[in-house]
Design a protein around this motif. Structure first.
Motif, mmCIF file in Angstrom:
data_model
loop_
_atom_site.group_PDB
_atom_site.id
_atom_site.type_symbol
_atom_site.label_atom_id
_atom_site.label_comp_id
_atom_site.label_asym_id
_atom_site.label_seq_id
_atom_site.Cartn_x
_atom_site.Cartn_y
_atom_site.Cartn_z
ATOM 1 N N UNK A 117 34.610 -38.081 -26.026
ATOM 2 C CA UNK A 117 33.596 -38.064 -24.973
ATOM 3 C C UNK A 117 32.298 -38.692 -25.470
ATOM 4 N N UNK A 118 31.930 -38.398 -26.710
ATOM 5 C CA UNK A 118 30.731 -39.008 -27.301
ATOM 6 C C UNK A 118 30.903 -40.526 -27.425
ATOM 7 N N UNK A 119 32.104 -40.933 -27.777
ATOM 8 C CA UNK A 119 32.389 -42.371 -27.853
ATOM 9 C C UNK A 119 32.254 -43.022 -26.480
ATOM 10 N N UNK A 120 32.713 -42.315 -25.456
ATOM 11 C CA UNK A 120 32.617 -42.823 -24.094
ATOM 12 C C UNK A 120 31.166 -43.013 -23.674
ATOM 13 N N UNK A 121 30.301 -42.042 -24.038
ATOM 14 C CA UNK A 121 28.877 -42.147 -23.718
ATOM 15 C C UNK A 121 28.265 -43.356 -24.420
ATOM 16 N N UNK A 122 28.642 -43.576 -25.684
ATOM 17 C CA UNK A 122 28.125 -44.728 -26.430
ATOM 18 C C UNK A 122 28.551 -46.043 -25.788
ATOM 19 N N UNK A 123 29.789 -46.089 -25.308
ATOM 20 C CA UNK A 123 30.273 -47.297 -24.635
ATOM 21 C C UNK A 123 29.504 -47.557 -23.343
ATOM 22 N N UNK A 124 29.206 -46.481 -22.614
ATOM 23 C CA UNK A 124 28.437 -46.630 -21.375
ATOM 24 C C UNK A 124 27.044 -47.158 -21.669
ATOM 25 N N UNK A 125 26.427 -46.648 -22.748
ATOM 26 C CA UNK A 125 25.115 -47.157 -23.154
ATOM 27 C C UNK A 125 25.198 -48.631 -23.532
ATOM 28 N N UNK A 126 26.253 -48.993 -24.242
ATOM 29 C CA UNK A 126 26.433 -50.380 -24.649
ATOM 30 C C UNK A 126 26.594 -51.290 -23.439
ATOM 31 N N UNK A 127 27.334 -50.820 -22.445
ATOM 32 C CA UNK A 127 27.515 -51.605 -21.224
ATOM 33 C C UNK A 127 26.182 -51.832 -20.527
ATOM 34 N N UNK A 128 25.396 -50.774 -20.430
ATOM 35 C CA UNK A 128 24.094 -50.880 -19.772
ATOM 36 C C UNK A 128 23.170 -51.841 -20.520
ATOM 37 N N UNK A 129 23.163 -51.753 -21.840
ATOM 38 C CA UNK A 129 22.311 -52.639 -22.640
ATOM 39 C C UNK A 129 22.750 -54.091 -22.507
ATOM 40 N N UNK A 130 24.062 -54.319 -22.541
ATOM 41 C CA UNK A 130 24.585 -55.680 -22.422
ATOM 42 C C UNK A 130 24.196 -56.287 -21.084
ATOM 43 N N UNK A 131 24.366 -55.525 -20.011
ATOM 44 C CA UNK A 131 24.012 -56.032 -18.686
ATOM 45 C C UNK A 131 22.530 -56.393 -18.609
ATOM 46 N N UNK A 132 21.675 -55.544 -19.188
ATOM 47 C CA UNK A 132 20.238 -55.804 -19.161
ATOM 48 C C UNK A 132 19.886 -57.065 -19.935
ATOM 49 N N UNK A 133 20.476 -57.228 -21.112
ATOM 50 C CA UNK A 133 20.184 -58.406 -21.936
ATOM 51 C C UNK A 133 20.646 -59.687 -21.248
#
Length: 426
Positions: A104-120
């Motif tokens: 679940x923690x890994x899933x949260x990290x992936x979601x954060x990564x997705x959000x950061x990638x989209x913003x960049x």
């Protein structure tokens, strides 16, 4: 007189140089005479050539950057898509609570990564001038409802109410860019609100309509208001929080608003909340009132349905197949190319796919849209379809007219499953 001619002259030393001659009539007592001014324009021409060369290089660099962003948008999202599918599949399979917590923690990290990638990628596209603006008539309430539906689950997790009080009006805007502004403003409001409401309201102001996103969040200190639209600027950032972002959401919204000839304004009080607003020109068409639809879980399938899955990336294909196969009632058939898709259709005949799920870029001359159209033509049936894409530049509205749903990568497996079930149910 008044003619633009390419003139040259020869100097005493025999050198031929470009010149410009200006002629002006002068009236004198002796009659009309002509005053001639002759200028050596060698330096001017060199400057013109230099400017043209610099402009050409800048345009080439911009085109190269745009091509890179289009490629990066797809290629960077592919591994994230595979990871997201595998992680969610693991969560569904794991029974050990401790292991489930780690995944679940890994899933949260992936979601954060997705959000950061989209913003960049979004900010890079704006910097590169790779964002095209297409102004058209847009159903404002429909856009706002769609965005809010996408954020309802996140708001409910935090115990927040997401309310919409918007007139059902038509505005002149770019549909996709308007949606992006709203996503950034509403997402930002949810992030900085711990309890209370997020209200999206509208007011008519002359020939414009003003859209406001109000929250009951932490508020912004007055001395920080001038900086909140700067890139990478965050208020009260707590590194211990799971999702901290990059501080690009408001910067992106601000730049997009400028492209729409609008401006985002903010009013805020510490401890009371903030209101972000912007205006759009009205098309004075009145639409009938309608209520915001409620989210309902899709009904379970009563019989097995064939999902025709096409993706040229082996990791994404395998992980997506694995995740979808965990859903009762879905039978997954996979192909990695247009050729394999044709062969697979022959293999499962006379059975037809119940739904087509395909990547957009397939590494061949044919893309996902071509695959969908080919399968529909071969089967003689308007099979429902979902196009998965990491390329956010595709025309979603045009695809909707062809009855093709679009889901951008990376996405949650549950999001994909829900979309499949809803489409099959309808």
């Amino acid at each position: 007189m008044g003619s633009q001619l390419d003139l040259r002259t020869v100097l005493k030393d025999g050198t031929e140089v470009p010149i410009e001659i200006s002629l002006s009539p002068v009236e004198t007592e002796g009659g009309t005479m002509v005053c001639a001014a002759i200028r050596d324009i060698r330096d001017h021409q060199k400057a013109v050539v230099a400017v043209r060369e610099a402009q050409s290089k800048a345009e080439s660099a911009l085109a190269a950057k745009s091509r890179f962003l289009a490629t990066a948008s797809h290629d960077l999202r592919q591994p994230l898509q595979s990871l997201a599918m595998l992680t969610e599949a693991l969560l569904l399979k794991i029974e050990d609570p401790e292991l489930a917590d780690l995944v679940e923690r890994q899933s949260v990290s992936l979601e954060n990564m997705r959000s950061l990638l989209n913003s960049l990628l979004d900010i890079s596209k704006l910097d590169a001038g790779a964002v095209n603006v297409e102004i058209e008539d847009v159903d404002l309430l429909k856009i706002i409802e769609d965005v809010c539906l996408g954020y309802q689950a996140e708001a409910e997790v935090k115990g927040l109410k997401l309310l919409v009080e918007v007139q059902n009006r038509v505005v002149r805007s770019d549909r996709n860019l308007l949606q992006q502004i709203l996503q950034n403003l509403i997402g930002n409001a949810i992030r900085y609100t711990k309890k209370g409401n997020i209200n999206v309201i509208s007011n008519i102001v002359g020939d414009d309509i003003q859209i406001e996103v109000q929250d009951t969040g932490v508020g912004i200190p007055e001395d920080q208001l001038p900086h909140i639209f700067d890139e990478f600027y965050q208020i009260g950032r707590n590194p211990q929080e799971g999702s901290v972002g990059l501080g690009l959401g408001l910067a992106i919204a601000c730049r997009i608003a400028e492209k729409l000839n609008s401006r985002i304004e903010v009013q805020s009080k510490v401890g009371k909340g903030s209101t972000f607003s912007f205006k759009l020109p009205l098309n004075h068409i009145l639409l009938p009132k309608k209520q915001m639809p409620k989210i309902e879980s899709p009904a379970p399938l009563r019989e097995s349905k064939a999902v025709f899955l096409v993706d040229d990336d082996p990791a994404v294909l395998k992980s997506t197949r694995f995740r979808l196969s965990l859903q009762n009632g879905l039978e997954i058939f996979t192909a990695s190319s247009p050729k394999e898709a044709d062969e697979l259709l022959d293999q499962i005949a006379p059975r037809k796919p119940d739904i087509i799920l395909t990547d957009y870029h397939l590494g061949t001359e044919k893309n996902g849209v071509d695959i969908i159209q080919d399968i529909r033509k071969r089967t003689g049936s308007s099979i429902p379809a979902i196009l998965l894409s990491g390329d956010t530049a595709i025309d979603v509205e045009e695809l909707k007219r062809d009855d093709i749903n679009v889901i951008f990568k990376p996405n949650h497996g549950s999001e994909l499953v829900d979309a499949i079930l809803r489409i099959l149910a309808s």
